[in-house]
Design a protein around this motif. Structure first.
Motif, PDB file in Angstrom:
ATOM      1  N   LEU A  54       0.833  -1.199   0.000  1.00  0.00           N
ATOM      2  CA  LEU A  54       0.000   0.000   0.000  1.00  0.00           C
ATOM      3  C   LEU A  54       0.869   1.251   0.000  1.00  0.00           C
ATOM      4  CD1 LEU A  54      -2.726   1.384   0.048  1.00  0.00           C
ATOM      5  CD2 LEU A  54      -2.737   1.126   2.548  1.00  0.00           C
ATOM      6  N   LYS A  55       1.944   1.226   0.751  1.00  0.00           N
ATOM      7  CA  LYS A  55       2.876   2.366   0.770  1.00  0.00           C
ATOM      8  C   LYS A  55       3.452   2.601  -0.635  1.00  0.00           C
ATOM      9  CE  LYS A  55       7.053   4.152   2.859  1.00  0.00           C
ATOM     10  NZ  LYS A  55       8.299   3.857   3.520  1.00  0.00           N
ATOM     11  N   ALA A  56       3.848   1.529  -1.312  1.00  0.00           N
ATOM     12  CA  ALA A  56       4.387   1.644  -2.672  1.00  0.00           C
ATOM     13  C   ALA A  56       3.337   2.207  -3.628  1.00  0.00           C
ATOM     14  CB  ALA A  56       4.886   0.289  -3.161  1.00  0.00           C
ATOM     15  N   ALA A  57       2.096   1.730  -3.506  1.00  0.00           N
ATOM     16  CA  ALA A  57       1.005   2.217  -4.368  1.00  0.00           C
ATOM     17  C   ALA A  57       0.777   3.708  -4.138  1.00  0.00           C
ATOM     18  CB  ALA A  57      -0.278   1.437  -4.105  1.00  0.00           C
ATOM     19  N   ASN A  58       0.748   4.130  -2.884  1.00  0.00           N
ATOM     20  CA  ASN A  58       0.540   5.541  -2.572  1.00  0.00           C
ATOM     21  C   ASN A  58       1.684   6.415  -3.095  1.00  0.00           C
ATOM     22  OD1 ASN A  58      -1.947   5.255  -1.294  1.00  0.00           O
ATOM     23  ND2 ASN A  58      -1.019   4.871   0.694  1.00  0.00           N
ATOM     24  N   GLU A  59       2.912   5.931  -2.963  1.00  0.00           N
ATOM     25  CA  GLU A  59       4.064   6.694  -3.458  1.00  0.00           C
ATOM     26  C   GLU A  59       4.026   6.824  -4.979  1.00  0.00           C
ATOM     27  OE1 GLU A  59       7.456   4.696  -1.775  1.00  0.00           O
ATOM     28  OE2 GLU A  59       7.128   5.596   0.203  1.00  0.00           O
ATOM     29  N   ILE A  60       3.671   5.753  -5.658  1.00  0.00           N
ATOM     30  CA  ILE A  60       3.580   5.788  -7.123  1.00  0.00           C
ATOM     31  C   ILE A  60       2.493   6.766  -7.559  1.00  0.00           C
ATOM     32  CG2 ILE A  60       2.840   4.412  -9.120  1.00  0.00           C
ATOM     33  CD1 ILE A  60       4.463   2.069  -7.780  1.00  0.00           C
ATOM     34  N   CYS A  61       1.334   6.695  -6.921  1.00  0.00           N
ATOM     35  CA  CYS A  61       0.239   7.608  -7.277  1.00  0.00           C
ATOM     36  C   CYS A  61       0.595   9.058  -6.970  1.00  0.00           C
ATOM     37  CB  CYS A  61      -1.042   7.218  -6.550  1.00  0.00           C
ATOM     38  SG  CYS A  61      -1.747   5.670  -7.148  1.00  0.00           S
ATOM     39  N   THR A  62       1.277   9.286  -5.853  1.00  0.00           N
ATOM     40  CA  THR A  62       1.703  10.643  -5.504  1.00  0.00           C
ATOM     41  C   THR A  62       2.642  11.194  -6.570  1.00  0.00           C
ATOM     42  OG1 THR A  62       1.458  10.195  -3.145  1.00  0.00           O
ATOM     43  CG2 THR A  62       2.882  12.026  -3.755  1.00  0.00           C
ATOM     44  N   THR A  63       3.519  10.344  -7.077  1.00  0.00           N
ATOM     45  CA  THR A  63       4.470  10.782  -8.099  1.00  0.00           C
ATOM     46  C   THR A  63       3.790  10.973  -9.455  1.00  0.00           C
ATOM     47  OG1 THR A  63       6.269   9.647  -6.965  1.00  0.00           O
ATOM     48  CG2 THR A  63       6.624  10.211  -9.291  1.00  0.00           C
ATOM     49  N   LEU A  64       3.040   9.973  -9.908  1.00  0.00           N
ATOM     50  CA  LEU A  64       2.478  10.029 -11.259  1.00  0.00           C
ATOM     51  C   LEU A  64       1.261  10.955 -11.361  1.00  0.00           C
ATOM     52  CD1 LEU A  64       2.785   6.314 -12.445  1.00  0.00           C
ATOM     53  CD2 LEU A  64       4.321   8.232 -12.905  1.00  0.00           C
ATOM     54  N   ALA A  65       0.414  10.967 -10.351  1.00  0.00           N
ATOM     55  CA  ALA A  65      -0.791  11.810 -10.410  1.00  0.00           C
ATOM     56  C   ALA A  65      -0.536  13.208  -9.857  1.00  0.00           C
ATOM     57  CB  ALA A  65      -1.937  11.143  -9.653  1.00  0.00           C
ATOM     58  N   SER A  66       0.581  13.381  -9.195  1.00  0.00           N
ATOM     59  CA  SER A  66       0.989  14.688  -8.672  1.00  0.00           C
ATOM     60  C   SER A  66      -0.074  15.288  -7.753  1.00  0.00           C
ATOM     61  CB  SER A  66       1.326  15.597  -9.850  1.00  0.00           C
ATOM     62  OG  SER A  66       1.958  16.771  -9.428  1.00  0.00           O
ATOM     63  N   ASP A  67      -0.394  16.556  -7.937  1.00  0.00           N
ATOM     64  CA  ASP A  67      -1.355  17.255  -7.076  1.00  0.00           C
ATOM     65  C   ASP A  67      -2.751  16.653  -7.128  1.00  0.00           C
ATOM     66  OD1 ASP A  67       0.651  18.975  -6.358  1.00  0.00           O
ATOM     67  OD2 ASP A  67       0.082  20.542  -7.765  1.00  0.00           O
ATOM     68  N   LYS A  68      -3.098  16.022  -8.227  1.00  0.00           N
ATOM     69  CA  LYS A  68      -4.436  15.436  -8.367  1.00  0.00           C
ATOM     70  C   LYS A  68      -4.690  14.349  -7.322  1.00  0.00           C
ATOM     71  CE  LYS A  68      -4.766  16.228 -13.323  1.00  0.00           C
ATOM     72  NZ  LYS A  68      -4.721  15.579 -14.637  1.00  0.00           N
ATOM     73  N   PHE A  69      -3.638  13.662  -6.912  1.00  0.00           N
ATOM     74  CA  PHE A  69      -3.807  12.517  -6.015  1.00  0.00           C
ATOM     75  C   PHE A  69      -4.423  12.922  -4.676  1.00  0.00           C
ATOM     76  CE2 PHE A  69      -2.044   9.115  -3.153  1.00  0.00           C
ATOM     77  CZ  PHE A  69      -2.910   8.127  -3.590  1.00  0.00           C
ATOM     78  N   SER A  70      -4.238  14.156  -4.268  1.00  0.00           N
ATOM     79  CA  SER A  70      -4.804  14.599  -2.990  1.00  0.00           C
ATOM     80  C   SER A  70      -6.336  14.574  -3.003  1.00  0.00           C
ATOM     81  CB  SER A  70      -4.308  16.001  -2.646  1.00  0.00           C
ATOM     82  OG  SER A  70      -4.795  16.935  -3.597  1.00  0.00           O
ATOM     83  N   GLU A  71      -6.953  14.515  -4.181  1.00  0.00           N
ATOM     84  CA  GLU A  71      -8.410  14.473  -4.305  1.00  0.00           C
ATOM     85  C   GLU A  71      -8.963  13.040  -4.270  1.00  0.00           C
ATOM     86  OE1 GLU A  71      -9.986  16.954  -7.520  1.00  0.00           O
ATOM     87  OE2 GLU A  71      -7.999  17.879  -7.659  1.00  0.00           O
ATOM     88  N   TYR A  72      -8.096  12.059  -4.232  1.00  0.00           N
ATOM     89  CA  TYR A  72      -8.507  10.655  -4.307  1.00  0.00           C
ATOM     90  C   TYR A  72      -8.407   9.972  -2.951  1.00  0.00           C
ATOM     91  CZ  TYR A  72      -8.361  10.932  -9.402  1.00  0.00           C
ATOM     92  OH  TYR A  72      -8.590  11.263 -10.710  1.00  0.00           O
ATOM     93  N   LYS A  73      -9.308   9.016  -2.736  1.00  0.00           N
ATOM     94  CA  LYS A  73      -9.288   8.180  -1.529  1.00  0.00           C
ATOM     95  C   LYS A  73      -9.290   6.716  -1.958  1.00  0.00           C
ATOM     96  CE  LYS A  73     -11.999  11.450   1.185  1.00  0.00           C
ATOM     97  NZ  LYS A  73     -13.252  11.674   1.925  1.00  0.00           N
ATOM     98  N   LEU A  74      -8.585   5.907  -1.189  1.00  0.00           N
ATOM     99  CA  LEU A  74      -8.553   4.476  -1.464  1.00  0.00           C
ATOM    100  C   LEU A  74      -9.954   3.895  -1.285  1.00  0.00           C
ATOM    101  CD1 LEU A  74      -6.787   1.965  -2.058  1.00  0.00           C
ATOM    102  CD2 LEU A  74      -6.548   1.709   0.417  1.00  0.00           C
ATOM    103  N   THR A  75     -10.451   3.214  -2.326  1.00  0.00           N
ATOM    104  CA  THR A  75     -11.794   2.630  -2.258  1.00  0.00           C
ATOM    105  C   THR A  75     -11.795   1.118  -2.473  1.00  0.00           C
ATOM    106  OG1 THR A  75     -12.139   3.258  -4.575  1.00  0.00           O
ATOM    107  CG2 THR A  75     -13.054   4.725  -2.884  1.00  0.00           C
ATOM    108  N   GLN A  76     -10.687   0.588  -2.969  1.00  0.00           N
ATOM    109  CA  GLN A  76     -10.595  -0.869  -3.133  1.00  0.00           C
ATOM    110  C   GLN A  76      -9.160  -1.292  -2.926  1.00  0.00           C
ATOM    111  OE1 GLN A  76     -11.543  -2.436  -7.019  1.00  0.00           O
ATOM    112  NE2 GLN A  76     -11.486  -4.535  -6.314  1.00  0.00           N
ATOM    113  N   ASP A  77      -8.982  -2.328  -2.126  1.00  0.00           N
ATOM    114  CA  ASP A  77      -7.667  -2.865  -1.811  1.00  0.00           C
ATOM    115  C   ASP A  77      -7.773  -4.371  -1.950  1.00  0.00           C
ATOM    116  OD1 ASP A  77      -5.458  -3.950  -0.558  1.00  0.00           O
ATOM    117  OD2 ASP A  77      -5.575  -2.677   1.207  1.00  0.00           O
TER     118      ASP A  77
END
Length: 171
Positions: A98-121
């Motif tokens: 999960l940490k790796a997924a969050n880091e990848i999304c933070t990098t690739l989605a940039s500022d947009k990622f702050s608008e997203y919440k985890l909904t499926q794991d």
């Protein structure tokens, strides 16, 4: 004439592939070659284009492919898949994945990622949904798959509506 002008303002395949080779998250090394590229117009968004790219790596024993869609105006990675590194021999713990997924999304989605919440794991596959004013936007998602062996990116896709969304209160 307008369409030619619009296309001429897109980032070249050469420049995008140079950036892709430098991006360590994408696991596309210099032994990959760009096999195909195309440019398509996004019909629902004025002046928007996506560059599709197919990279290939051949070894004595196998052939590997990586597919990428990039916003041709901004260079943002919209989707990626590379199933080369899917060795499931060792498993990282759930928190590390999960940490790796969050880091990848933070990098690739940039500022947009702050608008997203985890909904499926589910195992090493994660889906995030965009929320505006605490209301989910079901069509705006990020999906990311991580290799359970080493936490590397296997696939990624972002959907983001570039329209201002507002909440209405009905009484």
């Amino acid at each position: 004439i307008q369409e030619i002008e619009n296309v001429s303002s897109t980032i070249s395949a050469k420049d995008i592939s140079a950036a892709i080779f430098k991006n360590k998250l994408l696991n596309i090394s210099s032994d990959y070659t760009l096999e195909e590229t195309g440019l398509r117009k996004v019909v629902y968004e004025e002046g928007s284009y996506v560059r599709t790219m197919l990279f290939k790596k051949s070894t004595k024993d196998s052939v590997h492919y990586a597919y990428i869609d990039v916003d041709a105006k901004t260079g943002e990675i919209l989707s990626y898949s590379n199933f080369t590194n899917t060795d499931n021999a060792k498993k990282l713990d759930k928190a590390s994945l999960l940490k790796a997924a969050n880091e990848i999304c933070t990098t690739l989605a940039s500022d947009k990622f702050s608008e997203y919440k985890l909904t499926q794991d589910k195992d090493s596959y994660y889906t995030y949904t965009r929320y505006v004013n605490d209301i989910p936007v079901p069509s705006d998602t990020i999906s990311v798959e991580i290799s359970p062996a080493d936490g590397k990116l296997v696939s990624y896709r972002i959907n983001y509506t570039n329209t201002k969304l507002m909440a209405c209160i009905l009484q």
